[in-house]
Design an enzyme around this catalytic site. Structure first.
Site, PDB file in Angstrom:
ATOM      1  N   ARG A 183       6.221   3.239   3.701  1.00 13.24           N
ATOM      2  CA  ARG A 183       5.513   4.347   3.040  1.00 13.24           C
ATOM      3  C   ARG A 183       6.506   5.231   2.273  1.00 13.24           C
ATOM      4  O   ARG A 183       7.717   5.171   2.509  1.00 13.24           O
ATOM      5  CB  ARG A 183       4.782   5.197   4.089  1.00 13.24           C
ATOM      6  N   ASP A 206       1.930   4.513  -6.582  1.00  9.42           N
ATOM      7  CA  ASP A 206       2.364   5.840  -6.132  1.00  9.42           C
ATOM      8  C   ASP A 206       3.867   6.128  -6.136  1.00  9.42           C
ATOM      9  O   ASP A 206       4.301   7.094  -6.721  1.00  9.42           O
ATOM     10  CB  ASP A 206       1.826   6.105  -4.725  1.00  9.42           C
ATOM     11  N   GLY A 259      -1.690   4.786  -9.685  1.00 14.10           N
ATOM     12  CA  GLY A 259      -2.081   3.820  -8.669  1.00 14.10           C
ATOM     13  C   GLY A 259      -0.862   3.134  -8.063  1.00 14.10           C
ATOM     14  O   GLY A 259      -0.980   2.377  -7.116  1.00 14.10           O
ATOM     15  N   GLU A 277      -2.835  -5.211   2.593  1.00 10.95           N
ATOM     16  CA  GLU A 277      -2.772  -4.293   1.436  1.00 10.95           C
ATOM     17  C   GLU A 277      -1.740  -4.793   0.416  1.00 10.95           C
ATOM     18  O   GLU A 277      -1.997  -4.849  -0.775  1.00 10.95           O
ATOM     19  CB  GLU A 277      -2.404  -2.892   1.930  1.00 10.95           C
TER      20      GLU A 277
HETATM   21  C1  GLC Z   1      -2.581   3.814  -2.364  1.00  8.90           C
HETATM   22  C2  GLC Z   1      -2.272   2.963  -3.595  1.00  8.90           C
HETATM   23  C3  GLC Z   1      -3.367   3.134  -4.619  1.00  8.90           C
HETATM   24  C4  GLC Z   1      -4.707   2.786  -3.963  1.00  8.90           C
HETATM   25  C5  GLC Z   1      -4.939   3.550  -2.665  1.00  8.90           C
HETATM   26  C6  GLC Z   1      -6.129   3.046  -1.876  1.00  8.90           C
HETATM   27  O1  GLC Z   1      -2.582   5.157  -2.657  1.00  8.90           O
HETATM   28  O2  GLC Z   1      -1.041   3.294  -4.141  1.00  8.90           O
HETATM   29  O3  GLC Z   1      -3.148   2.328  -5.730  1.00  8.90           O
HETATM   30  O4  GLC Z   1      -5.738   3.027  -4.851  1.00  8.90           O
HETATM   31  O5  GLC Z   1      -3.816   3.441  -1.825  1.00  8.90           O
HETATM   32  O6  GLC Z   1      -5.996   1.691  -1.612  1.00  8.90           O
END
Ligand code: GLC
Length: 421
Positions: free
Chosen positions: A196, A164, A162, A393
């Site tokens: 990104r 990334d 999560g 975000e």
């Molecule tokens: C990105 C984040 C991830 C999240 C996703 C949707 O990939 O790194 O943690 O679940 O976005 O928000």
């Protein structure tokens, strides 16, 4: 929190509602993401209890037969997202999906929902239905991702964390080959490329996606040959905490069967976790299984063992001291990567920015160890982010400016669940 902000958060959840599931944000992320959805359900709880439970039910409809809960459920086609289910090879499942999971925070969220629900009969009914699915999900982690019973589950993809593009994954990812086919990223048409991941990382992310598909998701083969194998301290900690929550729920409702195996797995984790402790860094470090080296990078994942109650009192003291210094350096709550790291970047995704749900999880961990004051400090700092920038975000760790996608579901949910407390 002001009534205006509360209303803005509620409007975001309604706007991102796709009847039964909530997208993280329009455009950039048009499907259902697992840990986003669990956290978003906590926001729904403040607005519409039935809808909160529905978020969980929809997610678990996408569970694989082996218990795996995918990190993305592609309920609909959306050209604005890459890689889709065809690239993952997850088209044949009840709901087309990806082939990896995400930090397993579900049982933790379900416990909160169940404890707070006003409609007891609805809560009982949904829990009865969810409980065997949650148990199967936790067993999947322990069985498939720790087949040798070490006590520490293994992650096969940076996206599974999560977090990334966390710098903690740079070294293990550098050992993954790059894909040799061309592709078209869609994220860069929604968000500035400075915020990104970069192309060499993306090439490797896709190599891994392709690797699972080529090997037909054969878990034994992948365990033995995956070029990326990491003991991710974030996943290990959220799983351990969620297993405690799951066992608690099993005591309240009838468990599907004897769940003492989960107790046994947890005891193994408790025995093994000490091997990840770093006295010098004052936290637990993730570990590269293939090189057998610690991943020497202080990130918000490295203090999450507090959440799972995996730290001794001395270790908790050391982590609290680390967090105190850290919050002084990044006043808008804890930055995803410690600012002293040479690889820290204040606005690039998981390499520095502040993510509110992670700060909430850390605050829960601090409370668990009686560090109430520090938990409140994190909450105040997180509140400053949304008050000055809105419900984004993530947030630039130095200026507090909103980054990534706007009108973001889990940020709105955390505002309702945590910041409004
Ligand atoms: C990105 C984040 C991830 C999240 C996703 C949707 O990939 O790194 O943690 O679940 O976005 O928000």
């Amino acid at each position: 929190m002001s009534a205006t902000l509360r209303q803005a958060a509620a409007e975001i959840l309604r706007k991102n509602d796709r009847s039964g599931y909530t997208v993280p944000t329009h455009g950039l992320y048009p499907f259902q993401w697992s840990w986003d959805s669990a956290i978003t359900a906590l926001g729904w709880l403040k607005l519409d209890e039935t809808r909160a439970w529905q978020e969980c039910e929809t997610m678990f409809r996408g569970q694989w037969a082996n218990g795996m809960l995918p990190h993305i459920l592609f309920h609909k086609n959306a050209a604005s997202y890459f890689p889709g289910p065809d690239v993952w090879g997850g088209e044949s499942h009840p709901v087309p999906s990806s082939a990896i999971s995400q930090p397993p925070v579900w049982a933790t969220a379900v416990r909160i929902l169940y404890n707070s629900a006003a409609d007891r009969s609805l809560a009982d009914r949904v829990l009865r239905d969810l409980l065997p699915k949650l148990v199967a999900y936790h067993r999947w982690w322990y069985r498939e991702r720790d087949p040798e019973g070490t006590g520490l589950v293994c992650s096969y993809h940076p996206w599974e964390s999560g977090m990334d593009n966390s710098p903690a994954w740079d070294q293990p990812l550098s050992n993954v080959p790059e894909v040799d086919w061309t592709y078209h990223r869609r994220d860069l048409s929604h968000v500035d490329s400075d915020q990104r991941p970069k192309k060499p990382e993306y090439d490797r992310y896709l190599f891994l996606v392709d690797f699972y598909k080529r090997h037909e998701f054969n878990s034994r083969y992948i365990y033995e040959h995956c070029p990326y194998k990491v003991l991710d301290i974030g996943i290990i900690s959220t799983l351990h905490r969620a297993s405690q929550d799951l066992l608690h729920l099993c005591e309240l409702a009838n468990p599907p069967d004897d769940v003492t195996d989960i107790d046994m797995y947890m005891a193994r984790t408790g025995d093994a976790i000490g091997t990840l402790w770093s006295e010098q860094s004052r936290c637990f470090l993730s570990h590269d299984v293939l090189t057998n080296e610690p991943l020497d990078e202080i990130t918000t994942a490295t203090v999450l063992p507090l959440l799972g109650g995996l730290a001794s009192e001395e270790q908790a003291e050391a982590m609290a001291a680390l967090i105190r210094d850290w919050i002084d350096a990044t006043p808008f709550a804890l930055s995803s990567t410690h600012p002293s790291s040479p690889r820290y970047e204040s606005q690039r995704y998981w390499r520095g920015p502040v993510w509110l749900h992670i700060n909430w999880l850390i605050a829960l961990g601090l409370e668990r160890y009686g560090k109430q004051e520090l938990a409140v400090k994190l909450r105040e700092a997180a509140r400053d982010c949304v008050l000055s920038a809105g419900l984004w975000e993530y947030f630039d760790a130095e200026s507090g400016a909103g980054c990534g996608g706007d009108d973001f579901s889990w940020t709105a949910a955390i505002a309702l669940h945590w910041l409004d407390a």
